[in-house]
Design a protein around this motif. Structure first.
Motif, PDB file in Angstrom:
ATOM      1  N   GLU A 121      -0.775  -3.615  -0.048  1.00 41.03           N
ATOM      2  CA  GLU A 121      -1.040  -2.483   0.240  1.00 41.03           C
ATOM      3  C   GLU A 121      -1.494  -2.636   2.051  1.00 41.03           C
ATOM      4  O   GLU A 121      -0.888  -2.106   3.233  1.00 41.03           O
ATOM      5  CB  GLU A 121      -1.481  -1.423   0.042  1.00 41.03           C
ATOM      6  N   LEU A 122      -2.123  -3.409   1.949  1.00 40.79           N
ATOM      7  CA  LEU A 122      -3.526  -3.583   3.484  1.00 40.79           C
ATOM      8  C   LEU A 122      -2.313  -3.969   4.467  1.00 40.79           C
ATOM      9  O   LEU A 122      -2.578  -3.863   5.546  1.00 40.79           O
ATOM     10  CB  LEU A 122      -4.552  -4.139   3.098  1.00 40.79           C
ATOM     11  N   LEU A 132      -4.020   4.530   2.413  1.00 41.19           N
ATOM     12  CA  LEU A 132      -4.673   3.689   1.872  1.00 41.19           C
ATOM     13  C   LEU A 132      -5.088   4.389   0.852  1.00 41.19           C
ATOM     14  O   LEU A 132      -6.313   3.972   0.281  1.00 41.19           O
ATOM     15  CB  LEU A 132      -5.800   2.833   2.031  1.00 41.19           C
ATOM     16  N   THR A 166      -6.396   1.094  -2.008  1.00 36.07           N
ATOM     17  CA  THR A 166      -7.549   0.835  -2.012  1.00 36.07           C
ATOM     18  C   THR A 166      -8.641   2.244  -2.132  1.00 36.07           C
ATOM     19  O   THR A 166      -9.651   1.577  -2.933  1.00 36.07           O
ATOM     20  CB  THR A 166      -7.612   0.596  -0.286  1.00 36.07           C
ATOM     21  N   ALA A 193     -10.622  -2.595   3.285  1.00 37.47           N
ATOM     22  CA  ALA A 193      -9.993  -2.403   4.014  1.00 37.47           C
ATOM     23  C   ALA A 193     -10.039  -3.952   4.649  1.00 37.47           C
ATOM     24  O   ALA A 193      -9.741  -4.402   5.109  1.00 37.47           O
ATOM     25  CB  ALA A 193      -9.776  -1.246   4.663  1.00 37.47           C
TER      26      ALA A 193
END
Ligand code: HEM
Length: 457
Positions: free
Chosen positions: A298-299, A316, A319, A420
């Motif tokens: 995702e990051l 995000l 996260t 993150a």
């Protein structure tokens, strides 16, 4: 729900089930010996259970509906419990965590502007900047032969720096030892396992003496910070500025003692909690490589090579779920205390005025009525449908009602931005086996250093 359940009238209700205990000492010994086993026993006894500890009456509730009633619907019938006040005696008694009634309301209104979304947006830069510095430090340590880091320590240092910079505009890197010692002393004294929380603070036990010494040093540090600010030229726009200058309804500013107690409150309440939440999140990610991989994907997708900013947070999503799930499994503020100021009704039960009512966040968060496989770390579970079906107050890491955590938005923003920023650069792998043993101190803490191997990505 029956009509009777909703009435506020405590008459006609019955007493909750009660744990048997020894005459005079009640359940003190069982509680002190193993508080976790004690809570398990309470949980298997009923949805509200009374018992006695050190001569005081306690009642623990396991039902989200009762939690909602206590914190939200009938909050005006409760104050912070005597057991909580006693454990915190000598600690920032005029601070927001401990005041009541009009004094509390006035303080909350004055302080609230420091926590608006706009303000948090301003703090986000400090969050990311300090997280990047920590990532660099840890990466260079990871490059050395010995790449094992005490992650609890690293997160404690990071969160204190973020907090002090955001709220007080100071860098406390060189003065961290003072805050740390006060936190340790408060935790040590509040350690439920040692039952020392039930010894009044004026009794000169070694723990109380250590606490007094540490608090004196902590207060001195805060006084110095305030003095520096009064002397400093230039305008500031932060919590300390509000504390020093904001006027209450009567047109006066806060007294010097009240300012000091607020600072001590915020440096404690905002530091240890977030640092523990991050430490547990790294632990859980280290133990669940699939979740860690998904987080990194995702990051990479959302951020690419950019640093995270507040504007990225809506994207995000995973996260966010990691943070939510970590706070479910390891809520740093693991029990909330209240005391009814009159006899109250909870479901079919009457709870008497003056009872120490405890809301065990850490137990309700792992209740299999609400969570499948409740001990498993599954960020995926937090879908919109799941959230919609979950009873309110089956999840309450930040409390609820008018006294919910004033730093909640700050904390959730910080947790996500720090995760993150660091997870893009580094991976953490626990060096110990299994999950950490925990201690019920002022917060829910690991009983061991959280040493992890740091690997650059
Ligand atoms: C993960 C981080 C955090 C957790 C789990 C947490 C949890 C909580 C909980 C459960 C309460 C309610 C206590 C009660 O009802 O008796 C609370 C209150 C409070 N928290 Fe937090 N907190 C966190 C971070 C922060 C931060 C970052 C700050 C400040 C910057 C902060 C400042 C406070 C204050 C001042 C109160 C008292 C509010 C009032 O009574 O009006 N907390 N927190």
């Amino acid at each position: 729900m029956s009509e009777a359940t909703h009435t506020n009238d405590a008459s006609g209700a019955r007493d909750p089930p009660r744990l048997d205990g020894w005459p005079l000492v009640g359940n003190t010994v069982a509680f002190a010996r193993d508080p976790f086993a004690f809570y398990d026993r309470l949980d298997s006894t009923g949805d509200a259970v009374c018992y006695s500890i050190a001569g005081d009456e306690f009642c623990t509730v396991f039902e989200p509906e009762y939690v909602q009633r206590i914190l939200v619907e009938e909050n005006e019938r409760y104050v912070k419990a005597q057991a909580f006040r006693q454990a915190a005696a000598g600690f920032a008694e005029q601070g927001l965590l401990l005041t009541e009634g009009e004094v509390w309301r006035d303080q909350r209104v004055r302080i609230q502007p420091a926590f608006t979304p706009d303000r948090i947006q301003q703090y986000a830069d400090a969050m990311v900047e300090y997280a990047e510095r920590t990532a660099e430090d840890l990466a260079s340590e990871a490059g050395a032969a010995e790449n094992i880091v005490d992650v609890g320590e690293a997160m404690s240092e990071l969160t204190l720096r973020i907090l002090a910079k955001s709220l007080l505009d100071v860098d406390v890197a060189d003065r961290r030892a003072v805050v740390r010692e006060a936190t340790e002393a408060l935790n040590d004294r509040g350690d439920a396992g040692g039952a020392s929380a039930f010894v009044p603070d004026w009794v000169p036990t070694p723990k109380n003496r250590r606490f007094r010494r540490a608090m004196t040093a902590f207060e001195q540090l805060v006084d110095d910070l305030v003095d520096d600010r009064r002397d400093a030229a230039g305008e500031h726009d932060d919590l300390l500025a509000l504390l020093l200058h904001a006027e209450g309804p009567d047109g006066t500013t806060m007294s010097e003692d009240a300012v000091r107690d607020q600072m001590v409150t915020f440096l404690f309440a905002g530091h240890e909690t977030t640092s523990l939440a991050l430490t547990y999140a790294w632990h859980l990610l280290g133990r669940n490589p699939d979740a860690a991989a998904r987080l990194r994907t995702e990051l990479d997708d959302v951020l690419g090579d950019r640093r995270a900013t507040m504007a990225d947070l809506p994207d995000l999503d995973y996260t966010d779920r990691v943070v939510t799930e970590a706070l479910r499994l390891y809520p740093p503020a693991y029990v909330i205390f209240r005391e009814p100021t009159e006899d109250v009704r909870l479901g079919p039960y009457r709870v008497r005025e003056g009872t120490n009512v405890t809301l065990p966040v850490f137990k309700i968060h792992r209740d299999e009525r609400f969570y499948d496989d409740p001990d498993a770390f599954r960020p995926e579970r937090w879908t919109d449908e799941f959230r919609a079906e979950l009873p309110e107050y089956a999840y309450f890491p930040f409390g609820g009602g008018p006294r919910h955590c004033i730093g909640m938005r700050f904390a959730r923003t910080e947790l996500k931005l720090v995760l993150a920023t660091l997870a893009r650069e580094l991976a953490f792998e626990p060096t110990y086996d299994g999950d950490p043993d925990l201690t019920m101190a002022a917060t829910l803490r690991p009983d061991q250093p959280m040493e992890m191997r740091v690997e650059p990505r």
